[in-house]
Enzyme design. Structure first.
Site, PDB file in Angstrom:
ATOM      1  N   HIS A  98       0.748  -1.038   0.030  1.00 39.37           N
ATOM      2  CA  HIS A  98      -0.073   0.110   0.069  1.00 39.37           C
ATOM      3  C   HIS A  98       0.845   1.299   0.043  1.00 39.37           C
ATOM      4  CE1 HIS A  98       0.713  -0.876   4.131  1.00 39.37           C
ATOM      5  NE2 HIS A  98       0.582   0.205   4.426  1.00 39.37           N
ATOM      6  N   HIS A 100       1.071   5.020   1.034  1.00 42.93           N
ATOM      7  CA  HIS A 100       0.637   6.181   1.975  1.00 42.93           C
ATOM      8  C   HIS A 100       0.625   7.571   1.378  1.00 42.93           C
ATOM      9  CE1 HIS A 100       0.365   4.038   5.967  1.00 42.93           C
ATOM     10  NE2 HIS A 100       1.562   3.219   5.505  1.00 42.93           N
TER      11      HIS A 100
END
Length: 135
Positions: A98, A100
């Site tokens: 992922h 950020h």
């Protein structure tokens, strides 16, 4: 699967979705560093940057840039960190790739500072050659 992001993707855990397409979602971080902290998450499970394929990686960063622009306009800010962690020592707490997107504010509590280490010139050359040889 015990992955919290996979549970979010399956609808087992609620989230605040800001973007979705066939391959990705972007959600507000449940434990944000600042208001607007958003995560860009591929729908296919990849543990880290070493597992994700090139096309998906490119798409993820393109989405991250678009989300960052939306955050910038929505929150009227100019400073944003875009980062991605790989492994526990690097700060990865969910083992699902992922990205950020963290809006930055003056005097916020987000820290990403390090103390530079001293590496002599010969060692730097060895490191550079080793990285180059492994490309």
């Amino acid at each position: 699967m015990d992955c919290i992001f996979c549970k979010i993707l399956n609808g087992d855990i609620p989230s605040k979705k800001v973007f979705e397409n066939d391959n990705f979602i972007a959600i507000l971080d449940a434990f944000p560093a600042n208001e607007g902290h958003t995560l860009v998450i591929p729908k296919k499970h990849f543990t880290n940057i070493f597992e994700i394929d090139e096309e998906t990686l490119k798409e993820g960063y393109s989405i991250a840039r678009n989300v960052a622009n939306s955050i910038r306009k929505s929150l009227n800010i100019e400073n944003i960190n875009i980062l991605q962690n790989n492994g526990a020592l690097a700060g990865q707490t969910v083992n699902h790739f992922h990205i950020h997107i963290i809006p930055r504010l003056e005097n916020d509590t987000v820290t990403m500072k390090s103390i530079p280490v001293t590496i002599d010139s010969k060692k730097m050359e060895q490191i550079a050659l080793s990285i180059k040889d492994n490309m």
